[in-house]
Design an enzyme around this catalytic site. Structure first.
Site, PDB file in Angstrom:
ATOM      1  N   LYS A 189       5.504  -1.657 -17.846  1.00  0.00           N
ATOM      2  CA  LYS A 189       4.633  -2.813 -18.158  1.00  0.00           C
ATOM      3  C   LYS A 189       4.045  -3.371 -16.857  1.00  0.00           C
ATOM      4  O   LYS A 189       2.848  -3.642 -16.764  1.00  0.00           O
ATOM      5  CB  LYS A 189       5.439  -3.895 -18.849  1.00  0.00           C
ATOM      6  CG  LYS A 189       4.758  -5.256 -18.927  1.00  0.00           C
ATOM      7  CD  LYS A 189       5.571  -6.290 -19.659  1.00  0.00           C
ATOM      8  CE  LYS A 189       6.587  -6.984 -18.840  1.00  0.00           C
ATOM      9  NZ  LYS A 189       6.098  -8.047 -17.951  1.00  0.00           N
ATOM     10  N   ASN A 190       4.896  -3.503 -15.844  1.00  0.00           N
ATOM     11  CA  ASN A 190       4.459  -4.188 -14.617  1.00  0.00           C
ATOM     12  C   ASN A 190       3.687  -3.288 -13.662  1.00  0.00           C
ATOM     13  O   ASN A 190       3.283  -3.724 -12.590  1.00  0.00           O
ATOM     14  CB  ASN A 190       5.656  -4.841 -13.925  1.00  0.00           C
ATOM     15  CG  ASN A 190       6.201  -5.997 -14.767  1.00  0.00           C
ATOM     16  OD1 ASN A 190       5.564  -6.414 -15.745  1.00  0.00           O
ATOM     17  ND2 ASN A 190       7.383  -6.466 -14.437  1.00  0.00           N
ATOM     18  N   ARG A 224       6.610 -21.084 -11.553  1.00  0.00           N
ATOM     19  CA  ARG A 224       5.805 -19.898 -11.226  1.00  0.00           C
ATOM     20  C   ARG A 224       4.414 -20.255 -10.698  1.00  0.00           C
ATOM     21  O   ARG A 224       3.379 -19.937 -11.265  1.00  0.00           O
ATOM     22  CB  ARG A 224       5.724 -18.973 -12.433  1.00  0.00           C
ATOM     23  CG  ARG A 224       7.115 -18.575 -12.882  1.00  0.00           C
ATOM     24  CD  ARG A 224       7.149 -17.540 -13.922  1.00  0.00           C
ATOM     25  NE  ARG A 224       6.778 -16.234 -13.383  1.00  0.00           N
ATOM     26  CZ  ARG A 224       6.716 -15.151 -14.178  1.00  0.00           C
ATOM     27  NH1 ARG A 224       6.981 -15.270 -15.456  1.00  0.00           N
ATOM     28  NH2 ARG A 224       6.361 -13.974 -13.677  1.00  0.00           N
ATOM     29  N   VAL A 243       1.088 -20.215  -8.189  1.00  0.00           N
ATOM     30  CA  VAL A 243       0.289 -19.090  -7.663  1.00  0.00           C
ATOM     31  C   VAL A 243      -0.325 -19.465  -6.314  1.00  0.00           C
ATOM     32  O   VAL A 243      -1.337 -18.896  -5.912  1.00  0.00           O
ATOM     33  CB  VAL A 243      -0.803 -18.664  -8.668  1.00  0.00           C
ATOM     34  CG1 VAL A 243      -0.206 -18.007  -9.894  1.00  0.00           C
ATOM     35  CG2 VAL A 243      -1.687 -19.856  -9.067  1.00  0.00           C
ATOM     36  N   CYS A 247       6.397 -21.083 -17.151  1.00  0.00           N
ATOM     37  CA  CYS A 247       6.924 -20.411 -18.351  1.00  0.00           C
ATOM     38  C   CYS A 247       8.398 -20.754 -18.407  1.00  0.00           C
ATOM     39  O   CYS A 247       8.920 -21.483 -17.576  1.00  0.00           O
ATOM     40  CB  CYS A 247       6.680 -18.902 -18.274  1.00  0.00           C
ATOM     41  SG  CYS A 247       7.765 -18.092 -17.135  1.00  0.00           S
ATOM     42  N   ASP A 291      14.829  -9.108 -13.149  1.00  0.00           N
ATOM     43  CA  ASP A 291      14.500  -8.758 -14.541  1.00  0.00           C
ATOM     44  C   ASP A 291      15.637  -8.027 -15.254  1.00  0.00           C
ATOM     45  O   ASP A 291      15.542  -7.785 -16.452  1.00  0.00           O
ATOM     46  CB  ASP A 291      13.242  -7.883 -14.599  1.00  0.00           C
ATOM     47  CG  ASP A 291      12.014  -8.654 -14.182  1.00  0.00           C
ATOM     48  OD1 ASP A 291      10.974  -8.032 -13.938  1.00  0.00           O
ATOM     49  OD2 ASP A 291      12.106  -9.889 -14.064  1.00  0.00           O
ATOM     50  N   ARG A 340       7.003  -8.383 -25.924  1.00  0.00           N
ATOM     51  CA  ARG A 340       6.113  -8.427 -24.757  1.00  0.00           C
ATOM     52  C   ARG A 340       6.425  -7.296 -23.796  1.00  0.00           C
ATOM     53  O   ARG A 340       5.543  -6.847 -23.067  1.00  0.00           O
ATOM     54  CB  ARG A 340       6.269  -9.774 -24.033  1.00  0.00           C
ATOM     55  CG  ARG A 340       5.753 -10.977 -24.793  1.00  0.00           C
ATOM     56  CD  ARG A 340       5.757 -12.184 -23.905  1.00  0.00           C
ATOM     57  NE  ARG A 340       5.189 -11.812 -22.612  1.00  0.00           N
ATOM     58  CZ  ARG A 340       5.568 -12.355 -21.448  1.00  0.00           C
ATOM     59  NH1 ARG A 340       6.503 -13.269 -21.430  1.00  0.00           N
ATOM     60  NH2 ARG A 340       5.014 -11.986 -20.323  1.00  0.00           N
TER      61      ARG A 340
HETATM   62  C1  EPZ Z   1       6.499 -10.248 -11.213  1.00  0.00           C
HETATM   63  O1  EPZ Z   1       6.166 -11.576 -11.542  1.00  0.00           O
HETATM   64  C2  EPZ Z   1       6.902  -9.594 -12.526  1.00  0.00           C
HETATM   65  N1  EPZ Z   1       5.772  -9.619 -13.439  1.00  0.00           N
HETATM   66  C3  EPZ Z   1       8.093 -10.343 -13.126  1.00  0.00           C
HETATM   67  O2  EPZ Z   1       8.484  -9.641 -14.296  1.00  0.00           O
HETATM   68  C4  EPZ Z   1       9.243 -10.307 -12.126  1.00  0.00           C
HETATM   69  O3  EPZ Z   1      10.323 -11.065 -12.629  1.00  0.00           O
HETATM   70  C5  EPZ Z   1       8.784 -10.908 -10.788  1.00  0.00           C
HETATM   71  O4  EPZ Z   1       7.612 -10.200 -10.317  1.00  0.00           O
HETATM   72  C6  EPZ Z   1       9.858 -10.803  -9.710  1.00  0.00           C
HETATM   73  O5  EPZ Z   1      10.206  -9.467  -9.524  1.00  0.00           O
HETATM   74  C7  EPZ Z   1       4.772  -8.720 -13.281  1.00  0.00           C
HETATM   75  O6  EPZ Z   1       4.791  -7.890 -12.387  1.00  0.00           O
HETATM   76  C8  EPZ Z   1       3.649  -8.795 -14.265  1.00  0.00           C
HETATM   77  P1  EPZ Z   1       6.634 -13.331  -8.078  1.00  0.00           P
HETATM   78  P2  EPZ Z   1       5.424 -12.508 -10.452  1.00  0.00           P
HETATM   79  O7  EPZ Z   1       5.274 -13.794  -7.707  1.00  0.00           O
HETATM   80  O8  EPZ Z   1       4.595 -11.677  -9.563  1.00  0.00           O
HETATM   81  C9  EPZ Z   1       7.487 -17.684  -6.441  1.00  0.00           C
HETATM   82  C10 EPZ Z   1       9.139  -9.413 -16.514  1.00  0.00           C
HETATM   83  O9  EPZ Z   1      10.176  -9.783 -17.065  1.00  0.00           O
HETATM   84  N2  EPZ Z   1       6.043 -17.732  -6.155  1.00  0.00           N
HETATM   85  O10 EPZ Z   1       7.195 -12.132  -7.376  1.00  0.00           O
HETATM   86  O11 EPZ Z   1       4.784 -13.623 -11.174  1.00  0.00           O
HETATM   87  C11 EPZ Z   1       7.789 -17.599  -7.927  1.00  0.00           C
HETATM   88  O12 EPZ Z   1       7.826 -18.871  -8.505  1.00  0.00           O
HETATM   89  C12 EPZ Z   1       8.429 -10.329 -15.553  1.00  0.00           C
HETATM   90  O13 EPZ Z   1       8.608  -8.275 -16.651  1.00  0.00           O
HETATM   91  C13 EPZ Z   1       5.505 -18.863  -5.546  1.00  0.00           C
HETATM   92  O14 EPZ Z   1       6.204 -19.831  -5.275  1.00  0.00           O
HETATM   93  O15 EPZ Z   1       6.658 -13.050  -9.627  1.00  0.00           O
HETATM   94  C14 EPZ Z   1       9.146 -16.921  -7.947  1.00  0.00           C
HETATM   95  O16 EPZ Z   1      10.147 -17.894  -7.718  1.00  0.00           O
HETATM   96  C15 EPZ Z   1       9.082 -11.709 -15.514  1.00  0.00           C
HETATM   97  N3  EPZ Z   1       4.178 -18.901  -5.278  1.00  0.00           N
HETATM   98  C16 EPZ Z   1       9.084 -15.974  -6.756  1.00  0.00           C
HETATM   99  O17 EPZ Z   1       8.031 -16.472  -5.911  1.00  0.00           O
HETATM  100  C17 EPZ Z   1       3.352 -17.831  -5.573  1.00  0.00           C
HETATM  101  O18 EPZ Z   1       2.137 -17.919  -5.276  1.00  0.00           O
HETATM  102  C18 EPZ Z   1       8.759 -14.524  -7.118  1.00  0.00           C
HETATM  103  O19 EPZ Z   1       7.639 -14.565  -7.963  1.00  0.00           O
HETATM  104  C19 EPZ Z   1       3.914 -16.688  -6.171  1.00  0.00           C
HETATM  105  C20 EPZ Z   1       5.259 -16.650  -6.449  1.00  0.00           C
END
Ligand code: EPZ
Length: 420
Positions: free
Chosen positions: A22-23, A123, A125, A118, A307, A399
């Site tokens: 998926k990812n 989360r 950006v 969520c 995950d 999902r």
């Molecule tokens: C990706 O989400 C995955 N989703 C998530 O999988 C996975 O849990 C996550 O990476 C961590 O491995 C996809 O790839 C579509 P992050 P992402 O940005 O990119 C913080 C699943 O179950 N952060 O790596 O959204 C954030 O809050 C899903 O398949 C900021 O603070 O996660 C988190 O605490 C769930 N500011 C940490 O970093 C930002 O601008 C890691 O988030 C970005 C992130």
């Protein structure tokens, strides 16, 4: 809404085919926004998140069709007209933030609803936006939308403040059309899904150094070609079924699983008493008797993935001894704990650490899924529990898992999907 009804206590045996990741699918589906040429994705998983992102891409004007069945998707960004992803669509599909980078690179502007939080956390950006600003974009956040504009994106040397998977992907896609020089991104994520995205950007015409490391250099080009990509297998799905084998004391062959992509997971599982062997294009997983408790901390890749934290916790509820599971990536990813305790588990939460004391048995109960991976953890617990477990709101599960009840039934589980 639907639920899964599971009659626990059946040992799982046999072979399960791991679907496309998926990812990997979600970012790869955004690459066609960078080119007018057709892009073909094969091994596409039939998931709600994929359908959700496809509807957003079609809304933008991306043409798409499935070739020979539901797993080969052809996308063309030739006739893009909209540059806006509305809240109604984005809120259902957080990863749609991944269209920001490509739209900014292709058209110099984008208007995307902020994905919002969520169940597992706020989360934000911010890192995505800071990376775009470092390439010269003007970013304005107003009324819940991100307005991004850039006459001409320029090369950057940017360091992420924390490792972010989609943040890394977004930045690389934004830099892919910058032909005036090389950009460097530091403290990048390098999950297998990020590596496959880099590989496709290279096929499209970018020069990329440092794939699979935390520092990536990318020299973009003014014209990117299309690509054909066979999506890598879903390592999180594979890890979920490996733990299903462990929690039922069974033996499962994970067809398509790449053991290396789950090295830390299989290391932890072997310390719990779950043997694994890579052969014949997959991985054999076999429980060698009762499970032993083993503490784990989630980390960015190549550490133990967040995950798989809920699924691992379900496994540990029945392991001999005590252990701790620490969640370091998301601030609210323990919502499966209350439900597991209602099934007879003995888990206490102390901040980001869950302390688990193994119990002899779990008992079936009606439980509520709250997020994608928590629901997978509840299903695993139901497979081992005495009696019947009903997992509600399984739209969360749909999902990220292709036909989970069919795959589990094929392995000997007694599981049904019913109206809630
Ligand atoms: C990706 O989400 C995955 N989703 C998530 O999988 C996975 O849990 C996550 O990476 C961590 O491995 C996809 O790839 C579509 P992050 P992402 O940005 O990119 C913080 C699943 O179950 N952060 O790596 O959204 C954030 O809050 C899903 O398949 C900021 O603070 O996660 C988190 O605490 C769930 N500011 C940490 O970093 C930002 O601008 C890691 O988030 C970005 C992130």
């Amino acid at each position: 809404m639907e639920k899964l009804t599971i009659e626990g206590g059946h040992v799982l045996k046999g072979e399960v085919s791991i679907s496309g990741a998926k990812n990997a699918a979600l970012p790869m589906m955004c690459l066609p926004l960078l080119t007018e040429e057709p892009c073909t994705l094969s091994n596409v998983p039939n998931l709600q998140d994929v359908k959700g992102l496809l509807s957003i891409l079609n809304h933008l004007g991306v043409e798409s069709f499935f070739e020979q069945g539901p797993s080969t998707l052809v996308l063309s960004g030739k006739k893009l007209q909209a540059k806006e992803a509305p809240y109604e669509m984005v809120r259902k599909m957080r990863a749609s933030i991944l269209i920001l980078g490509p739209l900014l690179a292709r058209f110099g502007e984008a208007k995307i609803s902020l994905p919002g939080g969520c169940a597992i956390g706020v989360r934000p950006v911010d890192q995505h936006l800071k990376a775009m600003e470092s390439m010269g974009a003007e970013i304005r956040v107003e009324n819940g939308y991100v307005f991004a504009k850039a006459k001409q994106l320029r090369p950057t040397d940017f360091t992420f403040s924390m490792v972010t998977v989609t943040g890394t992907m977004n930045a690389l896609m934004a830099a892919a059309l910058i032909s005036s020089g090389k950009s460097t991104f530091r403290n990048c994520a390098f999950e297998p899904e990020v590596v496959q995205l880099c590989q496709m950007l290279s096929v499209m015409g970018c020069q990329i150094e440092g794939m699979g490391t935390s520092t990536v250099h990318i020299q973009g080009t003014s014209h990117l070609s299309g690509f054909k990509c066979d999506l890598i297998p879903d390592r999180i799905e594979a890890g979920t079924y490996a733990m299903a084998s462990g929690i039922t004391g069974g033996e499962i062959f994970l067809r398509g699983c790449d053991k290396q992509a789950l090295a830390k997971v299989f290391d932890a599982l072997s310390l719990c008493g779950l043997e694994s062997l890579s052969k014949d294009g997959g991985v054999w997983v076999k429980a060698s008797g009762s499970l032993t408790a083993y503490s784990m901390t989630t980390e960015v890749y190549p550490g133990f993935p967040t995950d798989l934290q809920a699924q691992y916790m379900a496994l540990m509820t029945l392991a001999q001894g005590e252990c701790r599971v620490e969640e370091t990536i998301f601030e609210n990813r323990f919502m499966h704990v209350a439900e597991l305790n209602r099934m007879g588990a003995n888990i206490e939460i102390d901040g980001s650490v869950a302390h688990i004391k193994g119990v002899k048995q779990l008992t079936g109960a009606p439980v509520m899924a709250t997020d994608l991976r928590a629901s997978a953890g509840l299903v695993l617990a139901g497979l081992a529990a005495k009696g019947t477990t009903e997992v509600m709101r399984i739209y969360h599960l749909d999902r990220g898992y292709v036909s989970m009840e069919k795959k589990l039934s094929h392995l000997g589980a007694k599981i049904q999907r019913l109206p809630q």
